[in-house]
Design an enzyme around this catalytic site. Structure first.
Site, PDB file in Angstrom:
ATOM      1  N   HIS A  74       0.586  -2.762 -10.373  1.00  0.00           N
ATOM      2  CA  HIS A  74       2.117  -1.441  -9.900  1.00  0.00           C
ATOM      3  C   HIS A  74       2.304  -2.828 -11.211  1.00  0.00           C
ATOM      4  CE1 HIS A  74       5.756  -1.011  -7.972  1.00  0.00           C
ATOM      5  NE2 HIS A  74       5.146  -0.198  -6.930  1.00  0.00           N
ATOM      6  N   LYS A  78       0.888  -8.541  -0.633  1.00  0.00           N
ATOM      7  CA  LYS A  78       2.358  -8.141  -0.540  1.00  0.00           C
ATOM      8  C   LYS A  78       2.523  -7.795   1.077  1.00  0.00           C
ATOM      9  CE  LYS A  78       3.869  -3.268  -1.945  1.00  0.00           C
ATOM     10  NZ  LYS A  78       4.032  -2.314  -3.314  1.00  0.00           N
ATOM     11  N   HIS A  91       5.794  -5.707   2.000  1.00  0.00           N
ATOM     12  CA  HIS A  91       6.971  -4.547   1.887  1.00  0.00           C
ATOM     13  C   HIS A  91       7.037  -3.797   3.310  1.00  0.00           C
ATOM     14  CE1 HIS A  91       7.652  -1.084  -1.044  1.00  0.00           C
ATOM     15  NE2 HIS A  91       8.642  -1.787  -0.575  1.00  0.00           N
ATOM     16  N   CYS A 133       3.706   3.564  -0.999  1.00  0.00           N
ATOM     17  CA  CYS A 133       3.076   2.337  -0.356  1.00  0.00           C
ATOM     18  C   CYS A 133       3.468   1.219   0.763  1.00  0.00           C
ATOM     19  CB  CYS A 133       3.355   1.053  -1.578  1.00  0.00           C
ATOM     20  SG  CYS A 133       5.309   1.075  -3.015  1.00  0.00           S
ATOM     21  N   ASP A 160      -3.494   1.636  -2.584  1.00  0.00           N
ATOM     22  CA  ASP A 160      -2.790   2.254  -1.332  1.00  0.00           C
ATOM     23  C   ASP A 160      -1.882   3.313  -1.563  1.00  0.00           C
ATOM     24  OD1 ASP A 160      -0.923   1.856  -3.650  1.00  0.00           O
ATOM     25  OD2 ASP A 160       0.745   0.278  -2.224  1.00  0.00           O
ATOM     26  N   ASN A 161      -2.265   4.103  -2.907  1.00  0.00           N
ATOM     27  CA  ASN A 161      -1.893   5.320  -3.488  1.00  0.00           C
ATOM     28  C   ASN A 161      -2.474   5.885  -4.829  1.00  0.00           C
ATOM     29  OD1 ASN A 161       1.404   3.593  -3.831  1.00  0.00           O
ATOM     30  ND2 ASN A 161       0.157   4.817  -5.269  1.00  0.00           N
ATOM     31  N   ASP A 208      -3.381  -2.084  -5.759  1.00  0.00           N
ATOM     32  CA  ASP A 208      -1.410  -1.283  -5.352  1.00  0.00           C
ATOM     33  C   ASP A 208      -1.128  -0.562  -6.498  1.00  0.00           C
ATOM     34  OD1 ASP A 208       0.895  -1.007  -5.041  1.00  0.00           O
ATOM     35  OD2 ASP A 208       2.482  -2.890  -5.110  1.00  0.00           O
ATOM     36  N   ASP A 209      -0.999   0.724  -6.532  1.00  0.00           N
ATOM     37  CA  ASP A 209      -0.273   1.834  -7.342  1.00  0.00           C
ATOM     38  C   ASP A 209      -1.517   2.091  -8.258  1.00  0.00           C
ATOM     39  OD1 ASP A 209       1.783   1.983  -6.254  1.00  0.00           O
ATOM     40  OD2 ASP A 209       3.032   1.558  -8.110  1.00  0.00           O
ATOM     41  N   ARG A 215       0.429   0.925   3.840  1.00  0.00           N
ATOM     42  CA  ARG A 215       0.206  -0.200   4.837  1.00  0.00           C
ATOM     43  C   ARG A 215       0.361  -0.159   5.854  1.00  0.00           C
ATOM     44  NH1 ARG A 215       1.238  -0.729  -0.635  1.00  0.00           N
ATOM     45  NH2 ARG A 215       0.406  -2.764  -1.183  1.00  0.00           N
ATOM     46  N   LYS A 269       0.411   9.153  -6.897  1.00  0.00           N
ATOM     47  CA  LYS A 269       2.043   8.480  -6.033  1.00  0.00           C
ATOM     48  C   LYS A 269       3.006   9.136  -5.788  1.00  0.00           C
ATOM     49  CE  LYS A 269       4.774   4.504  -5.575  1.00  0.00           C
ATOM     50  NZ  LYS A 269       5.216   2.749  -6.221  1.00  0.00           N
TER      51      LYS A 269
END
Length: 540
Positions: free
Chosen positions: A204, A113, A115, A56, A308-309, A18-19, A60, A376
């Site tokens: 993240h 996660k 989201h 994010c 994710d980014n 994540d991130d 997903r 991002k």
């Protein structure tokens, strides 16, 4: 299907960070020690031009459905702006990879996660347990404390109280829950294949990490972002991930030279904690891989890892952090031991402990995304480029440690997994027709076969791009189009738009057709909705 046939079908482990930026992990040139991921890369294939969707929730949504995020109701985040804007819930008229594989006889598990649901308090049709996952442990919201996360759920039951246990840490809990699911699978359904979505929140913000992990990176970033970007670039070129023909992008003009940066010790500590977050994630991945090895399943497991980014440039000034973070995650004011949580990036306050709530900021995100521009949110290469590792010894049929340079994106993941599993994508869900996946299986490209060019598209918050072969047309919201020859200039330093106006017009037309077909809502309209409904989200 016989038990022997079932056992011959490959298991699938999909791992999402994540991130995390393009070049943070060891096998993509970074300083972070990631032996588990490096092992997967050494025994598998690294993709050098795989793209996510810059944020994010949209990433997903696309990853799990094989569709673009706008098609499945999550063009921005999990906010409900219907009927005029995106509903924010994962749409009913699409199939998730868990549903596709579940119908094919796979056990399906999610640890981490989600989201993808507006209502994170009451079980509903957008929760993972109702979108194909047999078992779920994790959080429904997007970010929060690693020591006491909100919306922590097992199945459909809130279990936030479990995080009060001494030593509890979310990254470890995600890893340990995945191992538990796999052990119980081995006990209860040993002849069935499984699909595991291992969805970390690391790295993240907030910058939370154990002191022993932080200590391993003491002084590692003291040279500063300028020198470290050059070092990463050198390693990326030496490994073949980046072409020597591409120049390192300039340091972000909003970032001071390291020599002029104030609070150097504190700045370095931010990156130390960020690195420790990734390190702890890698330790957890190692546990999961060990469980697969102990069960004799690793050889025939398709393992995919990505982020994710791109790295996240979001700063958290103390005076505005509650307003900024509060739009996404309500802050808890005290720690589990009753200490006061100090919100925001306070120079001199070392991040890591539960009583802090910081981000690593633009300068270090610029390092994370080496050698690219932007972050991002944006769809320049720094926002959408991800490491992408594929490991499947029993079926990949490609030289170990190889590189795949075929441009690809998130919509290709579901078709690839379905291809590997021998699972058919349904034409309907709940009796209603659903669109076919937008992507295609990556197996031929991963095995070194020639792959025909196709257009790739992105849109997030008015930031738009289309890539056709070597050419990429890209723009920031309310900025003119830029055109780059990605084969010669993937770091996007030489805008060729004025030299090729016909090509710009052609690609812009292709983008507009895609945007209309996939339900992209113009950014100006989105901002109007946000203003009317009080979301308070920034334009960038």
């Amino acid at each position: 299907m016989t038990n022997a046939d079932q056992r011959a079908r490959p298991d699938v482990l999909l791992i999402l960070a994540d991130d995390m930026g393009f070049s943070d992990i060891g096998c993509y040139g970074g300083e972070v020690r990631t032996p588990a991921l490096d092992r997967l890369a050494e025994g598998g294939v690294r993709m050098t031009q795989f793209y996510n969707t810059a944020r994010c929730s949209p990433s997903r949504a696309s990853l799990l459905t094989g569709l673009h995020p706008h098609q499945v109701g999550i063009g921005i985040l999990n906010f409900d702006d219907s009927p005029d804007g995106y509903p924010g819930n994962l749409a009913e008229d699409c199939a998730t990879v868990a549903e596709v594989l579940g119908d094919a006889g796979y056990a399906t598990y999610l640890s981490g996660k989600w989201h993808l649901a507006v209502d994170m308090d009451n079980p509903n049709s957008a929760w993972p347990t109702r979108r194909g996952f047999d078992r779920f442990f994790g959080t429904l919201e997007g970010a929060g404390s690693f020591y006491q996360p909100r919306t922590l759920v097992r199945g459909e039951e809130n279990i936030e109280h479990e995080a009060t246990a001494e030593g509890w840490f979310y990254t470890d809990a995600i890893s340990d829950s995945a191992v538990e699911f796999l052990r119980e699978h081995e006990s209860e359904r040993p002849d069935d294949p499984f699909f595991m979505f291992l969805s970390y929140t690391a790295p993240h913000w907030p910058l939370h990490a154990a002191e022993q992990d932080i200590a391993t990176y003491a002084n590692r970033f003291d040279e500063g972002w300028d020198s470290l970007r050059e070092q990463r670039m050198k390693r990326l070129v030496e490994s073949g991930v980046i072409s020597p023909e591409w120049d390192l992008s300039d340091r972000d003009e909003r970032v001071p030279a390291w020599a002029d940066a104030p609070h150097k010790e504190w700045e370095a500590s931010r990156m130390e904690v960020y690195a420790a977050q990734i390190d702890r994630m890698d330790q957890g991945i190692a546990k999961v891989l060990q469980q697969l090895e102990d069960a004799g399943r690793l050889e025939n497991t398709l393992v995919v890892f990505l982020s994710d980014n791109g790295g996240c440039a979001e700063e958290m000034p103390p005076e505005s952090v509650k307003e900024f973070v509060g739009a996404f995650v309500p802050l808890k004011e005290t720690s589990r031991t009753g200490g006061q949580v100090v919100p925001g990036n306070v120079p001199g306050l070392r991040p890591g402990p539960e009583e802090t709530y910081q981000s690593y900021g633009r300068a270090w995100a610029n390092l994370s995304n080496t050698p690219f521009r932007e972050y991002k949110h944006w769809v320049h290469e720094g926002g959408i480029s991800t490491p992408f590792i594929v490991h499947w010894p029993a079926g990949l049929q490609a030289p170990a440690g190889g590189l795949c340079t075929t441009p690809s994106q998130l919509v290709d993941v579901l078709p690839t997994i379905a291809d590997v599993a021998g699972a058919a994508y349904p034409a309907q869900r709940g009796g209603q027709p659903i669109p076919a996946p937008e992507g295609r299986s990556l197996l031929p490209a991963l095995r070194g076969e020639a792959d025909a060019d196709r257009d790739l598209f992105w849109e997030h918050e008015g930031n738009c791009a289309v890539r056709r072969g070597r050419w990429k047309l890209v723009r920031k919201y309310r900025h003119p189009w830029e055109l780059y020859d990605i084969d010669a200039d993937r770091t996007e330093l030489h805008d060729r738009a004025s030299e090729h106006p016909d090509l710009v017009a052609e690609l812009e037309s292709a983008y507009e057709r895609w945007a209309r077909r996939c339900g992209v809502i113009p950014r100006d309209k989105v901002l109007q909705i946000y203003a009317e409904r009080g979301h308070g989200l920034p334009e960038e």
